[in-house]
Design an enzyme around this catalytic site. Structure first.
Site, short mmCIF file in Angstrom:
data_model
loop_
_atom_site.label_atom_id
_atom_site.label_comp_id
_atom_site.label_asym_id
_atom_site.label_seq_id
_atom_site.Cartn_x
_atom_site.Cartn_y
_atom_site.Cartn_z
CG ASP A 139 3.31 -4.76 3.13
OD1 ASP A 139 3.69 -3.41 3.11
OD2 ASP A 139 4.12 -5.23 2.13
CB THR A 195 5.23 -0.91 5.23
OG1 THR A 195 3.58 -1.45 5.23
CG2 THR A 195 6.39 -0.27 6.16
CG ASN A 232 6.93 0.36 -0.91
OD1 ASN A 232 6.14 0.04 -1.37
ND2 ASN A 232 7.12 -0.15 -0.16
CG HIS A 260 12.66 -4.34 1.48
ND1 HIS A 260 14.13 -3.86 0.74
CD2 HIS A 260 11.96 -5.73 0.30
CE1 HIS A 260 13.99 -4.88 -0.42
NE2 HIS A 260 12.70 -5.61 -0.35
CG ASN A 273 3.48 -6.16 -2.34
OD1 ASN A 273 4.55 -5.21 -2.99
ND2 ASN A 273 3.92 -5.39 -0.93
#
Ligand code: BDR
Ligand code: CA
Length: 311
Positions: A16, A124, A166, A238, A40
Site C-alpha cells: 500500500d 488497496t 483483501n 500487489h 494488514n
C-alpha cells in the site's frame, strides 16, 4: 491534461505504501483524500502508518480513520507479511497531521459529492469503508468514475486456496462493491503476482538517493523476506498495480467479466468467481487484469521514486 481525482483507501502495509508513493509522485493524479482500512493490521496501526506515510511523501490531503472491523467478520490481520506494526522496517517520520473528525465513509462521501468531476476510488485493503460508503450514500455511485482495486483472484488465492487476503477479510463488503454497478478494475493476484520487483530493482531504487528512495528500498527488502520464504523470486507489489493501471493502462492485459463474491461456502468464502462463459447471463461488472509488462512496471516505480529526489 486534467488530473484524475483519486481517493486512496488502504491498510498500509508495505505494498500500500509503495502504491501511495507512486500515486503521490504522479502529476496525472490528484489525491483528494486518504482513508485507512482494517486489514494488514488493526485500524489504530494502519491509521498511524497512513499518517506517517503521508508525512514522508508530503501528501497534503484530509485523512480519516476507517471502520474498526469488517462488516460481519471478526478482525483478521497479516503480521507474518507486514510485521507487528503493519509496516515494519525503516524508521518513518511522525504524523504531520491528525485524522479529520469524520469517519472514512463520511469523508469519502463529502469528497465525492463536492468534487466537480467524478472521482476514482483506489482501495488497496479490505473493502469495508467502500461498502459502508455505498450502503450509506448510494447517491455517490453516479459521481464515482471507477473503482480501481487490489483484491481477488481468478486462478488461486493466497490466504486460502480460493481467496485473496483483501476479499477474505471482508467478503460481505466485497460483495456490496462488486454488485454496486460502479465500474471496477480488479487488480487481483492473477496480475499482481506478476508485478514483481527483484533485488536488482531494489538496488536501482536505493541508488536514486534521498530519504524516500532509502525508505522504499528498505520496505522492498522487508517485504521480500516473507515472499522469498514462500518461494517468490521477487516482491509482488500487489497494491501498486491498482495505481499503475490508472497511469499506464497500455502496460496491462485484461478481460471484462462478471465476477461474483462468495460469502458462504465451506472452502470458498472470499473467493471471487468469474463467469467467463456468461452462464449467469450477467453483464460484466469488472475489468479483470490478467497480465502486465513487468519491466515497465518496475521502471515506473523507479521513475516515481526519482521524482522525490528532484523535488
Ligand atoms: C493484499 O494483502 C495485503 O497483505 C497486501 O497489502 C495486499 O493489499 C495482497 O493479497
Ligand atoms: Ca493492502
Amino acid at each position: 491534461m486534467p488530473k484524475i481525482p483519486i481517493l486512496l483507501d488502504g491498510d498500509p502495509g508495505h505494498d500500500d505504501a509503495i502504491a501511495w508513493t507512486l500515486a503521490a509522485a504522479s502529476p496525472e493524479l490528484d489525491i483528494r483524500c486518504v482513508t485507512s482500512s482494517s486489514g494488514n493490521q488493526s485500524i489504530e496501526k494502519t491509521t498511524y502508518n497512513a499518517l506517517r506515510i503521508m508525512a514522508l511523501l508530503n501528501i497534503r490531503a484530509p485523512m480519516a480513520k476507517g471502520c474498526p472491523r469488517p462488516l460481519l467478520s471478526p478482525v483478521m490481520t497479516a503480521p507474518s507479511v507486514h510485521g507487528k506494526s503493519g509496516l515494519d522496517g525503516p524508521a518513518l517520520p511522525e504524523p504531520a497531521q491528525a485524522p479529520v473528525d469524520l469517519s472514512a465513509p463520511e469523508l469519502m462521501a463529502r469528497t465525492i459529492l463536492t468534487s466537480p468531476e467524478p472521482v476514482t476510488l483506489v482501495p488497496t485493503g479490505p473493502l469495508t469503508n467502500v461498502a459502508a460508503l455505498l450502503l450509506a450514500h448510494p447517491e455517490v455511485k453516479a459521481r464515482i468514475a471507477r473503482i480501481s482495486l487490489m483484491g481477488g483472484c481468478i486462478a488461486h488465492g493466497n490466504w486460502t486456496p480460493a481467496a485473496e487476503f483483501n476479499i477474505l477479510v471482508d467478503p460481505e463488503a466485497a460483495d456490496v462493491v462488486f454488485r454496486s454497478g460502479v465500474p471496477i478494475t480488479m487488480a487481483g493476484l492473477d496480475v499482481t503476482e506478476q508485478a514483481l520487483l527483484y533485488p536488482a530493482d531494489f538496488a536501482r531504487i536505493r541508488a536514486v538517493g534521498g530519504p524516500v528512495a532509502s525508505v522504499v528500498a528498505d520496505w522492498l527488502e522487508f517485504f521480500y523476506q516473507f515472499h522469498r520464504s514462500m518461494g517468490y523470486p521477487g516482491a509482488p507489489i500487489h497494491d501498486a498495480v491498482a495505481v499503475a493501471w490508472l497511469l499506464r493502462p497500455e502496460l496491462f492485459t485484461g478481460r471484462d467479466l462478471y465476477v461474483a463474491v462468495e460469502t458462504a461456502g465451506r472452502y470458498g468464502r472470499g473467493a471471487t468467481i468469474p463467469d467467463p462463459h456468461g452462464v449467469w447471463d450477467k453483464a460484466p461488472n469488472a475489468h479483470v487484469l490478467t497480465g502486465l509488462d513487468r519491466a515497465a512496471f518496475a521502471d515506473l516505480l523507479v521513475e516515481a521514486v526519482a521524482r522525490y529526489k528532484e523535488a
